[in-house]
Design a protein around this motif. Structure first.
Motif, PDB file in Angstrom:
ATOM      1  N   ALA A  15      14.708  -9.872  10.128  1.00 31.49           N
ATOM      2  CA  ALA A  15      15.714 -10.699   9.868  1.00 31.49           C
ATOM      3  C   ALA A  15      16.662 -10.128   9.192  1.00 31.49           C
ATOM      4  O   ALA A  15      17.996 -10.014   9.349  1.00 31.49           O
ATOM      5  CB  ALA A  15      15.413 -12.330   9.319  1.00 31.49           C
ATOM      6  N   GLU A  16      15.706  -9.470   8.114  1.00 27.33           N
ATOM      7  CA  GLU A  16      16.533  -8.538   7.010  1.00 27.33           C
ATOM      8  C   GLU A  16      17.220  -6.857   7.747  1.00 27.33           C
ATOM      9  O   GLU A  16      18.692  -6.945   7.638  1.00 27.33           O
ATOM     10  CB  GLU A  16      15.386  -8.038   6.143  1.00 27.33           C
ATOM     11  N   LYS A  17      16.072  -6.749   9.027  1.00 26.22           N
ATOM     12  CA  LYS A  17      17.202  -5.330  10.031  1.00 26.22           C
ATOM     13  C   LYS A  17      18.188  -5.670  10.801  1.00 26.22           C
ATOM     14  O   LYS A  17      19.647  -4.927  11.027  1.00 26.22           O
ATOM     15  CB  LYS A  17      16.127  -5.115  10.665  1.00 26.22           C
ATOM     16  N   LEU A  18      17.846  -6.783  11.173  1.00 29.55           N
ATOM     17  CA  LEU A  18      19.361  -7.544  12.101  1.00 29.55           C
ATOM     18  C   LEU A  18      21.247  -7.668  10.705  1.00 29.55           C
ATOM     19  O   LEU A  18      21.987  -7.724  11.123  1.00 29.55           O
ATOM     20  CB  LEU A  18      19.196  -8.674  12.272  1.00 29.55           C
ATOM     21  N   GLU A  19      19.993  -8.521   9.596  1.00 29.28           N
ATOM     22  CA  GLU A  19      21.451  -8.669   8.438  1.00 29.28           C
ATOM     23  C   GLU A  19      21.507  -7.594   7.973  1.00 29.28           C
ATOM     24  O   GLU A  19      22.852  -6.777   7.884  1.00 29.28           O
ATOM     25  CB  GLU A  19      21.021  -9.427   7.051  1.00 29.28           C
ATOM     26  N   ILE A  20      21.002  -5.854   7.557  1.00 28.67           N
ATOM     27  CA  ILE A  20      22.004  -4.421   7.595  1.00 28.67           C
ATOM     28  C   ILE A  20      22.853  -4.894   8.564  1.00 28.67           C
ATOM     29  O   ILE A  20      24.157  -4.247   8.793  1.00 28.67           O
ATOM     30  CB  ILE A  20      20.720  -3.670   8.016  1.00 28.67           C
ATOM     31  N   LEU A  21      22.347  -4.833  10.216  1.00 27.34           N
ATOM     32  CA  LEU A  21      23.018  -4.132  10.674  1.00 27.34           C
ATOM     33  C   LEU A  21      24.345  -4.816  11.123  1.00 27.34           C
ATOM     34  O   LEU A  21      25.128  -4.901  10.783  1.00 27.34           O
ATOM     35  CB  LEU A  21      22.618  -4.932  12.689  1.00 27.34           C
ATOM     36  N   MET A  22      24.608  -6.499  11.140  1.00 27.41           N
ATOM     37  CA  MET A  22      25.373  -7.323  10.856  1.00 27.41           C
ATOM     38  C   MET A  22      26.848  -6.979  10.074  1.00 27.41           C
ATOM     39  O   MET A  22      27.472  -6.742   9.967  1.00 27.41           O
ATOM     40  CB  MET A  22      25.105  -8.450  10.932  1.00 27.41           C
ATOM     41  N   LYS A  23      26.018  -6.670   8.706  1.00 29.10           N
ATOM     42  CA  LYS A  23      26.850  -7.090   7.497  1.00 29.10           C
ATOM     43  C   LYS A  23      27.583  -4.998   7.582  1.00 29.10           C
ATOM     44  O   LYS A  23      28.516  -5.083   7.056  1.00 29.10           O
ATOM     45  CB  LYS A  23      26.506  -6.752   6.077  1.00 29.10           C
ATOM     46  N   ARG A  24      26.873  -3.917   8.217  1.00 30.42           N
ATOM     47  CA  ARG A  24      27.360  -2.637   8.353  1.00 30.42           C
ATOM     48  C   ARG A  24      28.318  -2.818   9.452  1.00 30.42           C
ATOM     49  O   ARG A  24      29.492  -1.924   9.583  1.00 30.42           O
ATOM     50  CB  ARG A  24      25.797  -1.641   8.318  1.00 30.42           C
ATOM     51  N   LEU A  25      28.355  -3.842  10.361  1.00 26.97           N
ATOM     52  CA  LEU A  25      29.395  -3.435  11.494  1.00 26.97           C
ATOM     53  C   LEU A  25      30.479  -4.576  11.298  1.00 26.97           C
ATOM     54  O   LEU A  25      31.666  -4.164  11.636  1.00 26.97           O
ATOM     55  CB  LEU A  25      28.753  -4.013  12.899  1.00 26.97           C
ATOM     56  N   ASP A  52      26.402 -14.572  19.433  1.00 28.24           N
ATOM     57  CA  ASP A  52      27.426 -14.219  20.374  1.00 28.24           C
ATOM     58  C   ASP A  52      27.607 -12.839  19.236  1.00 28.24           C
ATOM     59  O   ASP A  52      27.919 -11.842  20.223  1.00 28.24           O
ATOM     60  CB  ASP A  52      28.301 -15.098  20.315  1.00 28.24           C
ATOM     61  N   ALA A  53      27.997 -12.626  18.285  1.00 25.59           N
ATOM     62  CA  ALA A  53      27.946 -11.747  16.920  1.00 25.59           C
ATOM     63  C   ALA A  53      26.777 -10.581  17.044  1.00 25.59           C
ATOM     64  O   ALA A  53      27.206  -9.199  17.368  1.00 25.59           O
ATOM     65  CB  ALA A  53      28.311 -11.417  15.294  1.00 25.59           C
TER      66      ALA A  53
END
Length: 187
Positions: free
Chosen positions: A40-50, A65-66
């Motif tokens: 979940a933390e890895k996914l959060e990093i991707l989402m916030k950076r992207l 979807d995002a």
């Protein structure tokens, strides 16, 4: 559209601008190798950076979807038919000293000195890497991961460059403390 690099992603019918520089995605890929981070933390990093500031504007009902759109972007628009995870044969951080010279050779420039390179362009450079140290190391890793026999010259290269060829396992701080304790105890 053909020949266009995406700079936004459509999520729930809304176009969200994204941060497309390759360094941004490499931060996420490095996080994927961090044993201290949860999925979940890895996914959060991707989402916030992207998505950057736009991430907080995405409605809860569109987060899945995002996420799918983010994965599509990181995968350079390629659909992944193979659901079975592949064995790890490269590590972006560990391989940096041999990876960037190979990418720079393809790009014809020092890519780390260029202020901006779109992720898909960078990935294209990566996919075109030919002969050199990185491709030799990668080929040896791939053969070893599949249990295939190395050619004589590959065996010699591997013997002389084990630290370069073997992907180091990363441990959590707790696991490393346990290893250090036993190593100290056993001398």
């Amino acid at each position: 559209m053909i020949g266009q690099l995406p700079t936004s992603l459509d999520v729930g019918g809304v176009s969200y601008p994204i941060e497309t520089d390759y360094r941004n995605i490499l931060v996420f890929l490095a996080a994927c190798s961090d044993p201290e981070l949860t999925p979940a933390e890895k996914l959060e990093i991707l989402m916030k950076r992207l998505y950057r500031d736009g991430f907080g504007q995405i409605p809860q009902e569109h987060l899945e979807d995002a996420t799918l759109q983010a994965k599509w972007f990181v995968d350079c628009g390629q659909e992944d038919d193979d659901k079975k995870p592949a064995r790890k044969v490269m590590d972006w951080e560990q391989d940096e000293p041999i990876l960037f010279p190979a990418i720079n050779k393809v790009a014809g420039t020092e890519t780390r000195a260029v202020p901006y390179i779109h992720w898909w362009t960078f990935a294209g450079y990566f996919m075109e890497i030919e002969e050199g140290t990185f491709s030799t190391v990668l080929g040896i890793r791939q053969k070893k991961s599949r249990g295939k026999k190395l050619e004589k010259w590959e065996q010699e290269f591997y013997r002389n460059n084990k630290k370069l060829c073997d992907i180091r396992k990363r441990y959590t701080a707790e696991e490393q403390a346990e290893i250090d304790y036993w190593n100290k105890l056993l001398g």
